[in-house]
Design a protein around this motif. Structure first.
Motif, PDB file in Angstrom:
ATOM      1  N   SER A  73       0.842  -1.195   0.000  1.00 19.01           N
ATOM      2  CA  SER A  73       0.000   0.000   0.000  1.00 19.01           C
ATOM      3  C   SER A  73       0.880   1.249   0.000  1.00 19.01           C
ATOM      4  O   SER A  73       2.073   1.188   0.301  1.00 19.01           O
ATOM      5  CB  SER A  73      -0.888   0.017   1.248  1.00 19.01           C
ATOM      6  OG  SER A  73      -0.088   0.249   2.402  1.00 19.01           O
ATOM      7  N   LEU A  74       0.281   2.376  -0.309  1.00 13.83           N
ATOM      8  CA  LEU A  74       0.999   3.649  -0.295  1.00 13.83           C
ATOM      9  C   LEU A  74       1.633   3.893   1.069  1.00 13.83           C
ATOM     10  O   LEU A  74       2.813   4.239   1.167  1.00 13.83           O
ATOM     11  CB  LEU A  74       0.048   4.793  -0.661  1.00 13.83           C
ATOM     12  CG  LEU A  74       0.615   6.201  -0.551  1.00 13.83           C
ATOM     13  CD1 LEU A  74       1.727   6.417  -1.558  1.00 13.83           C
ATOM     14  CD2 LEU A  74      -0.484   7.230  -0.718  1.00 13.83           C
ATOM     15  N   LYS A  75       0.876   3.720   2.124  1.00 13.90           N
ATOM     16  CA  LYS A  75       1.394   3.964   3.479  1.00 13.90           C
ATOM     17  C   LYS A  75       2.551   3.036   3.813  1.00 13.90           C
ATOM     18  O   LYS A  75       3.524   3.449   4.438  1.00 13.90           O
ATOM     19  CB  LYS A  75       0.282   3.815   4.530  1.00 13.90           C
ATOM     20  CG  LYS A  75      -0.742   4.918   4.472  1.00 13.90           C
ATOM     21  CD  LYS A  75      -0.109   6.246   4.832  1.00 13.90           C
ATOM     22  CE  LYS A  75      -1.141   7.352   4.829  1.00 13.90           C
ATOM     23  NZ  LYS A  75      -0.536   8.668   4.849  1.00 13.90           N
ATOM     24  N   ASP A  76       2.463   1.763   3.398  1.00  7.50           N
ATOM     25  CA  ASP A  76       3.556   0.829   3.662  1.00  7.50           C
ATOM     26  C   ASP A  76       4.798   1.184   2.842  1.00  7.50           C
ATOM     27  O   ASP A  76       5.921   1.056   3.325  1.00  7.50           O
ATOM     28  CB  ASP A  76       3.133  -0.605   3.384  1.00  7.50           C
ATOM     29  CG  ASP A  76       2.311  -1.192   4.514  1.00  7.50           C
ATOM     30  OD1 ASP A  76       2.319  -0.625   5.639  1.00  7.50           O
ATOM     31  OD2 ASP A  76       1.646  -2.221   4.291  1.00  7.50           O
ATOM     32  N   ARG A  77       4.625   1.641   1.607  1.00  6.83           N
ATOM     33  CA  ARG A  77       5.779   2.065   0.795  1.00  6.83           C
ATOM     34  C   ARG A  77       6.438   3.297   1.410  1.00  6.83           C
ATOM     35  O   ARG A  77       7.659   3.388   1.471  1.00  6.83           O
ATOM     36  CB  ARG A  77       5.370   2.332  -0.649  1.00  6.83           C
ATOM     37  CG  ARG A  77       5.143   1.029  -1.425  1.00  6.83           C
ATOM     38  CD  ARG A  77       4.739   1.281  -2.845  1.00  6.83           C
ATOM     39  NE  ARG A  77       3.335   1.693  -2.836  1.00  6.83           N
ATOM     40  CZ  ARG A  77       2.749   2.395  -3.788  1.00  6.83           C
ATOM     41  NH1 ARG A  77       3.414   2.774  -4.857  1.00  6.83           N
ATOM     42  NH2 ARG A  77       1.469   2.721  -3.689  1.00  6.83           N
ATOM     43  N   GLU A  78       5.628   4.256   1.902  1.00  9.08           N
ATOM     44  CA  GLU A  78       6.192   5.424   2.575  1.00  9.08           C
ATOM     45  C   GLU A  78       6.930   5.004   3.846  1.00  9.08           C
ATOM     46  O   GLU A  78       8.030   5.495   4.130  1.00  9.08           O
ATOM     47  CB  GLU A  78       5.095   6.427   2.921  1.00  9.08           C
ATOM     48  CG  GLU A  78       4.515   7.119   1.724  1.00  9.08           C
ATOM     49  CD  GLU A  78       3.291   7.968   2.048  1.00  9.08           C
ATOM     50  OE1 GLU A  78       2.983   8.840   1.228  1.00  9.08           O
ATOM     51  OE2 GLU A  78       2.650   7.768   3.110  1.00  9.08           O
ATOM     52  N   GLY A  79       6.354   4.090   4.604  1.00  9.14           N
ATOM     53  CA  GLY A  79       7.001   3.596   5.817  1.00  9.14           C
ATOM     54  C   GLY A  79       8.290   2.857   5.517  1.00  9.14           C
ATOM     55  O   GLY A  79       9.290   3.007   6.226  1.00  9.14           O
ATOM     56  N   LEU A  80       8.276   2.069   4.453  1.00  7.20           N
ATOM     57  CA  LEU A  80       9.478   1.344   4.054  1.00  7.20           C
ATOM     58  C   LEU A  80      10.566   2.319   3.614  1.00  7.20           C
ATOM     59  O   LEU A  80      11.744   2.151   3.955  1.00  7.20           O
ATOM     60  CB  LEU A  80       9.155   0.349   2.936  1.00  7.20           C
ATOM     61  CG  LEU A  80      10.297  -0.541   2.472  1.00  7.20           C
ATOM     62  CD1 LEU A  80      10.880  -1.349   3.631  1.00  7.20           C
ATOM     63  CD2 LEU A  80       9.822  -1.463   1.361  1.00  7.20           C
ATOM     64  N   LEU A  81      10.181   3.364   2.905  1.00 14.39           N
ATOM     65  CA  LEU A  81      11.132   4.401   2.496  1.00 14.39           C
ATOM     66  C   LEU A  81      11.776   5.036   3.728  1.00 14.39           C
ATOM     67  O   LEU A  81      12.998   5.197   3.809  1.00 14.39           O
ATOM     68  CB  LEU A  81      10.424   5.457   1.647  1.00 14.39           C
ATOM     69  CG  LEU A  81      11.252   6.624   1.153  1.00 14.39           C
ATOM     70  CD1 LEU A  81      12.406   6.159   0.270  1.00 14.39           C
ATOM     71  CD2 LEU A  81      10.367   7.597   0.389  1.00 14.39           C
ATOM     72  N   GLU A  82      10.953   5.376   4.717  1.00 15.27           N
ATOM     73  CA  GLU A  82      11.470   5.974   5.947  1.00 15.27           C
ATOM     74  C   GLU A  82      12.403   5.010   6.677  1.00 15.27           C
ATOM     75  O   GLU A  82      13.482   5.398   7.147  1.00 15.27           O
ATOM     76  CB  GLU A  82      10.303   6.375   6.847  1.00 15.27           C
ATOM     77  CG  GLU A  82      10.699   7.185   8.040  1.00 15.27           C
ATOM     78  CD  GLU A  82       9.490   7.712   8.799  1.00 15.27           C
ATOM     79  OE1 GLU A  82       9.731   8.436   9.785  1.00 15.27           O
ATOM     80  OE2 GLU A  82       8.342   7.432   8.438  1.00 15.27           O
TER      81      GLU A  82
END
Length: 106
Positions: A73-82
Motif C-alpha cells: 500500500s501507499l502507506k507501507d511504501r512510505e514507511g518502508l522508504l522511511e
C-alpha cells in the motif's frame, strides 16, 4: 509534525549554504514543494548516492523493488522508504562486491 532541515543536516542559519537557500525558497520543512517535487528529490538523491556506493546490487533486490512497488500500500511504501533511509544512515551495511560473492558487513 515534521522537523526543519537543520534537524537532519549541518545547516546553520546565516551560513550562506545551499541548504539555507533551499530553506528560504521552500520553507524549513519544504512546505513550498509539492509532494511530487519532494519525491523527485528523494529519487534524485538516492540514485546519485547509489551510484557512489561501493559494490553492486544482487539481482534479487531488483525483484524486491518490483514486488514492493506492485504489492504494498501507499502507506507501507512510505514507511518502508522511511525505514530504509534510517537504516542507511544509522544501521549496518553489507557489501556485495562481485557477482556470486556472499554479502559482507561493512
Amino acid at each position: 509534525m515534521t522537523k526543519p532541515i537543520g534537524h537532519f543536516t549541518s545547516y546553520t542559519p546565516g551560513d550562506g549554504s545551499l541548504l539555507e537557500s533551499l530553506q528560504e525558497e521552500y520553507g524549513s520543512t519544504f512546505g513550498q514543494m509539492s509532494r511530487r517535487e519532494k519525491l523527485f528529490l528523494i529519487s534524485s538523491l538516492a540514485s546519485q548516492l547509489c551510484e557512489q556506493a561501493p559494490g553492486r546490487c544482487r539481482d534479487e533486490i531488483y525483484v524486491v523493488g518490483y514486488q514492493v512497488n506492485s504489492s504494498l500500500s501507499l502507506k507501507d511504501r512510505e514507511g518502508l522508504l522511511e525505514a530504509l533511509i534510517h537504516q542507511t544512515r544509522y544501521g549496518q551495511s553489507l557489501a556485495v562486491l562481485q557477482l556470486g560473492e556472499a554479502p559482507m558487513k561493512q
